[in-house]
Scaffold this motif. Structure first.
Motif, PDB file in Angstrom:
ATOM      1  N   MET A  11       0.834  -1.204   0.000  1.00 59.61           N
ATOM      2  CA  MET A  11       0.000   0.000   0.000  1.00 59.61           C
ATOM      3  C   MET A  11       0.869   1.255   0.000  1.00 59.61           C
ATOM      4  SD  MET A  11      -3.263   0.003  -0.139  1.00 59.61           S
ATOM      5  CE  MET A  11      -3.961   1.368   0.751  1.00 59.61           C
ATOM      6  N   PHE A  12       0.610   2.115  -0.961  1.00 57.59           N
ATOM      7  CA  PHE A  12       1.339   3.385  -0.991  1.00 57.59           C
ATOM      8  C   PHE A  12       0.582   4.441  -0.192  1.00 57.59           C
ATOM      9  CE2 PHE A  12       2.692   1.752  -5.308  1.00 57.59           C
ATOM     10  CZ  PHE A  12       3.954   1.379  -4.863  1.00 57.59           C
ATOM     11  N   PRO A  13       1.330   5.418   0.409  1.00 61.54           N
ATOM     12  CA  PRO A  13       0.610   6.509   1.075  1.00 61.54           C
ATOM     13  C   PRO A  13      -0.275   7.245   0.084  1.00 61.54           C
ATOM     14  CG  PRO A  13       3.009   6.846   1.171  1.00 61.54           C
ATOM     15  CD  PRO A  13       2.771   5.546   0.464  1.00 61.54           C
ATOM     16  N   LYS A  14      -1.463   7.644   0.520  1.00 67.26           N
ATOM     17  CA  LYS A  14      -2.436   8.266  -0.381  1.00 67.26           C
ATOM     18  C   LYS A  14      -2.706   9.703   0.065  1.00 67.26           C
ATOM     19  CE  LYS A  14      -6.347   8.310  -3.069  1.00 67.26           C
ATOM     20  NZ  LYS A  14      -6.816   9.607  -2.990  1.00 67.26           N
ATOM     21  N   PHE A  15      -2.637  10.623  -0.893  1.00 68.26           N
ATOM     22  CA  PHE A  15      -2.963  12.036  -0.631  1.00 68.26           C
ATOM     23  C   PHE A  15      -4.038  12.457  -1.619  1.00 68.26           C
ATOM     24  CE2 PHE A  15       1.362  11.270   0.625  1.00 68.26           C
ATOM     25  CZ  PHE A  15       1.462  11.900   1.853  1.00 68.26           C
ATOM     26  N   ASP A  16      -4.855  13.423  -1.197  1.00 70.41           N
ATOM     27  CA  ASP A  16      -5.838  13.948  -2.150  1.00 70.41           C
ATOM     28  C   ASP A  16      -5.134  14.776  -3.222  1.00 70.41           C
ATOM     29  OD1 ASP A  16      -8.165  12.890  -0.852  1.00 70.41           O
ATOM     30  OD2 ASP A  16      -7.794  14.342   0.749  1.00 70.41           O
ATOM     31  N   PHE A  17      -4.158  15.592  -2.777  1.00 71.18           N
ATOM     32  CA  PHE A  17      -3.462  16.467  -3.728  1.00 71.18           C
ATOM     33  C   PHE A  17      -1.944  16.300  -3.613  1.00 71.18           C
ATOM     34  CE2 PHE A  17      -7.555  18.428  -3.217  1.00 71.18           C
ATOM     35  CZ  PHE A  17      -7.850  18.905  -4.481  1.00 71.18           C
ATOM     36  N   LEU A  18      -1.307  16.275  -4.759  1.00 70.42           N
ATOM     37  CA  LEU A  18       0.159  16.381  -4.823  1.00 70.42           C
ATOM     38  C   LEU A  18       0.467  17.774  -5.349  1.00 70.42           C
ATOM     39  CD1 LEU A  18       3.103  15.355  -4.892  1.00 70.42           C
ATOM     40  CD2 LEU A  18       2.658  14.492  -7.203  1.00 70.42           C
ATOM     41  N   ILE A  19       1.280  18.523  -4.604  1.00 69.90           N
ATOM     42  CA  ILE A  19       1.633  19.881  -5.024  1.00 69.90           C
ATOM     43  C   ILE A  19       3.148  19.931  -5.238  1.00 69.90           C
ATOM     44  CG2 ILE A  19       1.658  22.327  -4.360  1.00 69.90           C
ATOM     45  CD1 ILE A  19      -0.874  21.751  -2.698  1.00 69.90           C
ATOM     46  N   VAL A  20       3.543  20.297  -6.440  1.00 71.19           N
ATOM     47  CA  VAL A  20       4.980  20.345  -6.754  1.00 71.19           C
ATOM     48  C   VAL A  20       5.462  21.784  -6.589  1.00 71.19           C
ATOM     49  CG1 VAL A  20       6.720  19.972  -8.535  1.00 71.19           C
ATOM     50  CG2 VAL A  20       4.738  18.442  -8.373  1.00 71.19           C
ATOM     51  N   GLY A  21       6.369  21.984  -5.624  1.00 73.93           N
ATOM     52  CA  GLY A  21       6.925  23.312  -5.368  1.00 73.93           C
ATOM     53  C   GLY A  21       6.346  23.930  -4.111  1.00 73.93           C
ATOM     54  N   ALA A  22       7.243  24.424  -3.234  1.00 73.76           N
ATOM     55  CA  ALA A  22       6.809  25.009  -1.954  1.00 73.76           C
ATOM     56  C   ALA A  22       7.034  26.509  -1.933  1.00 73.76           C
ATOM     57  CB  ALA A  22       7.540  24.331  -0.792  1.00 73.76           C
ATOM     58  N   GLY A  23       6.863  27.169  -3.093  1.00 78.64           N
ATOM     59  CA  GLY A  23       6.896  28.636  -3.123  1.00 78.64           C
ATOM     60  C   GLY A  23       5.538  29.182  -2.722  1.00 78.64           C
ATOM     61  N   PHE A  24       5.325  30.479  -2.960  1.00 74.84           N
ATOM     62  CA  PHE A  24       4.033  31.072  -2.621  1.00 74.84           C
ATOM     63  C   PHE A  24       2.898  30.285  -3.269  1.00 74.84           C
ATOM     64  CE2 PHE A  24       5.480  35.313  -0.968  1.00 74.84           C
ATOM     65  CZ  PHE A  24       4.647  35.321   0.135  1.00 74.84           C
ATOM     66  N   SER A  25       3.028  29.964  -4.572  1.00 76.76           N
ATOM     67  CA  SER A  25       1.923  29.303  -5.273  1.00 76.76           C
ATOM     68  C   SER A  25       1.561  27.985  -4.593  1.00 76.76           C
ATOM     69  CB  SER A  25       2.294  29.035  -6.740  1.00 76.76           C
ATOM     70  OG  SER A  25       2.610  30.240  -7.388  1.00 76.76           O
ATOM     71  N   GLY A  26       2.558  27.150  -4.339  1.00 79.28           N
ATOM     72  CA  GLY A  26       2.307  25.818  -3.774  1.00 79.28           C
ATOM     73  C   GLY A  26       1.749  25.886  -2.360  1.00 79.28           C
ATOM     74  N   LEU A  27       2.314  26.756  -1.529  1.00 80.80           N
ATOM     75  CA  LEU A  27       1.880  26.784  -0.126  1.00 80.80           C
ATOM     76  C   LEU A  27       0.489  27.398   0.033  1.00 80.80           C
ATOM     77  CD1 LEU A  27       5.187  27.633   1.792  1.00 80.80           C
ATOM     78  CD2 LEU A  27       4.095  25.414   1.460  1.00 80.80           C
ATOM     79  N   VAL A  28       0.184  28.418  -0.780  1.00 84.10           N
ATOM     80  CA  VAL A  28      -1.161  29.009  -0.707  1.00 84.10           C
ATOM     81  C   VAL A  28      -2.199  27.964  -1.135  1.00 84.10           C
ATOM     82  CG1 VAL A  28      -2.685  30.735  -1.769  1.00 84.10           C
ATOM     83  CG2 VAL A  28      -0.419  31.409  -0.952  1.00 84.10           C
ATOM     84  N   LEU A  29      -1.900  27.224  -2.183  1.00 84.22           N
ATOM     85  CA  LEU A  29      -2.824  26.164  -2.624  1.00 84.22           C
ATOM     86  C   LEU A  29      -3.049  25.144  -1.506  1.00 84.22           C
ATOM     87  CD1 LEU A  29      -1.519  25.678  -6.250  1.00 84.22           C
ATOM     88  CD2 LEU A  29      -3.926  26.042  -5.640  1.00 84.22           C
TER      89      LEU A  29
END
Ligand code: FAD
Ligand code: UDP
Length: 395
Positions: free
Chosen positions: A1-19
């Motif tokens: 079993m792989f860990p499951k996330f609803d969203f994968l966000i690539v990049g932890a800049g303003f765009s990624g963290l606000v999302l």
């Protein structure tokens, strides 16, 4: 079993963290943010250097905005320190007031003047062009050839390694020209820095996400794709890299940063130049349009207001972009738009992936514009409309 996330966000800049923050706090869903650098904050990060001076690691980041929505959103995570960003241009052995305003004109004349006289001078010198098509035309149509050559031509050639004629009007058009004594570098109404710095702001966003957010640093998202499950991806990295450069490289301009530190005694010796105690230069940023290989020297302590007797300056050297290294500036011109148009068609057709942010939509966006774009992209995702997320929004 792989860990499951609803969203994968690539990049932890303003765009990624606000999302991530919006998704978690509005919908209660889970997010994995994957960041290839060893820190959050993307290009907007700041840090204390080894001398204890707060610096902006990837070039000066002056927060400004006309969007009340963005200001209110960020104000949940930071207090503000109002700042009037001040810049000089150094050429012909002189620190000129910049951007061009009445005081610049007075330095040019070597005597006092008036708005009326400056307006008349501009009328006599500017080149009549109704719809400026490029960065040369946008400046000569406002101030004429002489001030263009003094302040803009050399800087732009150095920064972009392209003639101003080969860059969109929006590039040099960012810089205001004023006939009054308003010497602020930026036009936006709200101009301020996060009071405790950008990194504290980013940490507060992460804290607000609680345990529904997992962040992996020092990881390229491609390395972990086979080891996780997710429903939807938000991608904030370079769009050409996502598609394996199938239409060739999008052009970017890069930078190298050279840091120099000065202790209190060294700064004392600089006082005749800086005109201030505890500083290297007279304002936060000095541009060098016609001399040196660097474009500007930034001493961000002027803006952060840090109370320390020492200071650090950062010299910015424009550099050719090498694939895989930091892609700082998308190059706004016809040739790059043509390549981006093809990538955008692929991005729009990519199932379950949304492209958000400066590199993902290949546009010279300021921080507030990226934040607004992330907020809008979130709304569309939550409302599950079919609208494309890959459009820039004006802040
Ligand atoms: P970024 O901050 O670039 O974040 C994207 C992140 O994605 C990066 O951290 C990157 O490492 C990561 N990433 C990319 N590919 C991968 C991958 N394959 N796997 C994992 N992670 C990946 N804006 C202003 O408003 N005011 C300013 O004064 C200002 N000055 C600037 C000065 C410079 C020199 C530069 C380059 C930009 C400046 N900006 C300024 C713009 C500002 O930096 C951007 O608007 C903002 O950083 C965009 O945020 P972002 O999250 O979209 O992108
Ligand atoms: N520019 C210039 N002379 C200057 C400052 C800026 O010609 O003294 C031009 C240059 O082409 C630059 C653009 O205006 O890339 C935008 O300047 P800004 O300071 O906004 O650039 P950024 O902070 O985004 O690098």
């Amino acid at each position: 079993m792989f860990p499951k996330f609803d969203f994968l966000i690539v990049g932890a800049g303003f765009s990624g963290l606000v999302l991530a923050e919006r998704i978690i706090n509005v919908t209660g869903k889970t997010c994995l943010v994957v960041e290839k650098r060893d820190h959050i904050g993307g290009n907007s990060m700041d840090e204390y250097d080894e001398h204890g001076v707060l610096i902006h690691k990837y070039g000066p980041h002056y927060f400004r905005s006309n969007s009340q929505e963005v200001i209110e959103y960020l104000s949940q995570f930071t207090e503000w320190r109002p700042v009037e960003y001040k810049v000089r241009s150094h050429t012909r052995d002189k620190y000129w007031k910049f951007p061009v305003n009445l005081e610049t004109f007075e330095q040019y004349l070597g005597r006092e003047s008036t708005t009326e006289e400056f307006e008349q001078w501009l009328e006599d010198n500017k080149v009549p062009i109704e719809n400026p098509k490029n960065s040369e035309e946008v400046i000569i149509s406002q101030v004429g050839w002489e001030l263009y050559e003094l302040f803009f031509k050399g800087y732009t050639l150095k920064q972009w390694k392209r003639h101003p004629r080969d860059l969109d009007a929006s590039v040099c058009g960012r810089i205001p020209i004023r006939t009054n004594r308003d010497g602020r570098y930026l036009r936006e109404e709200f101009q301020a820095l996060p009071k405790a710095g950008y990194q504290t702001l980013f940490k507060n966003i992460v804290k607000a996400c609680g345990d529904k957010l997992k962040i992996m640093l020092k990881t390229d998202y491609r390395e972990i794709l086979d080891t996780i499950e997710y429903d939807t991806m938000f991608y904030t990295g370079p769009v050409d890299a996502y598609f394996d450069f199938c239409y060739g490289d999008l052009p970017y301009r890069s930078l190298t940063f050279e840091h120099e530190h000065f202790d209190a005694d060294q700064l004392k010796a600089r006082e005749p130049i800086s005109g201030k105690v505890g500083f290297y230069q007279p304002e936060m940023q000095v541009n060098y349009p016609n001399d040196h290989d660097y474009t500007r020297i930034v001493e961000v302590k002027h803006a952060t207001g840090q109370a320390c007797t020492n200071s650090t300056i950062v010299k910015e050297y424009p550099a050719d972009y090498v694939r895989g290294e930091e892609a700082y500036y998308p190059v706004p011109n016809d040739e790059s738009k043509e390549i981006y148009r093809k990538y955008k068609a692929l991005a729009d057709a990519e199932p379950n992936v949304h492209f958000v942010g400066r590199l993902a939509i290949y546009k010279y966006l300021n921080m507030d514009q990226c934040i607004l774009m992330a907020l809008r992209a979130f709304e569309r995702t939550v409302k599950k409309t079919e609208q494309s997320c890959n459009e820039p929004v004006e802040a």
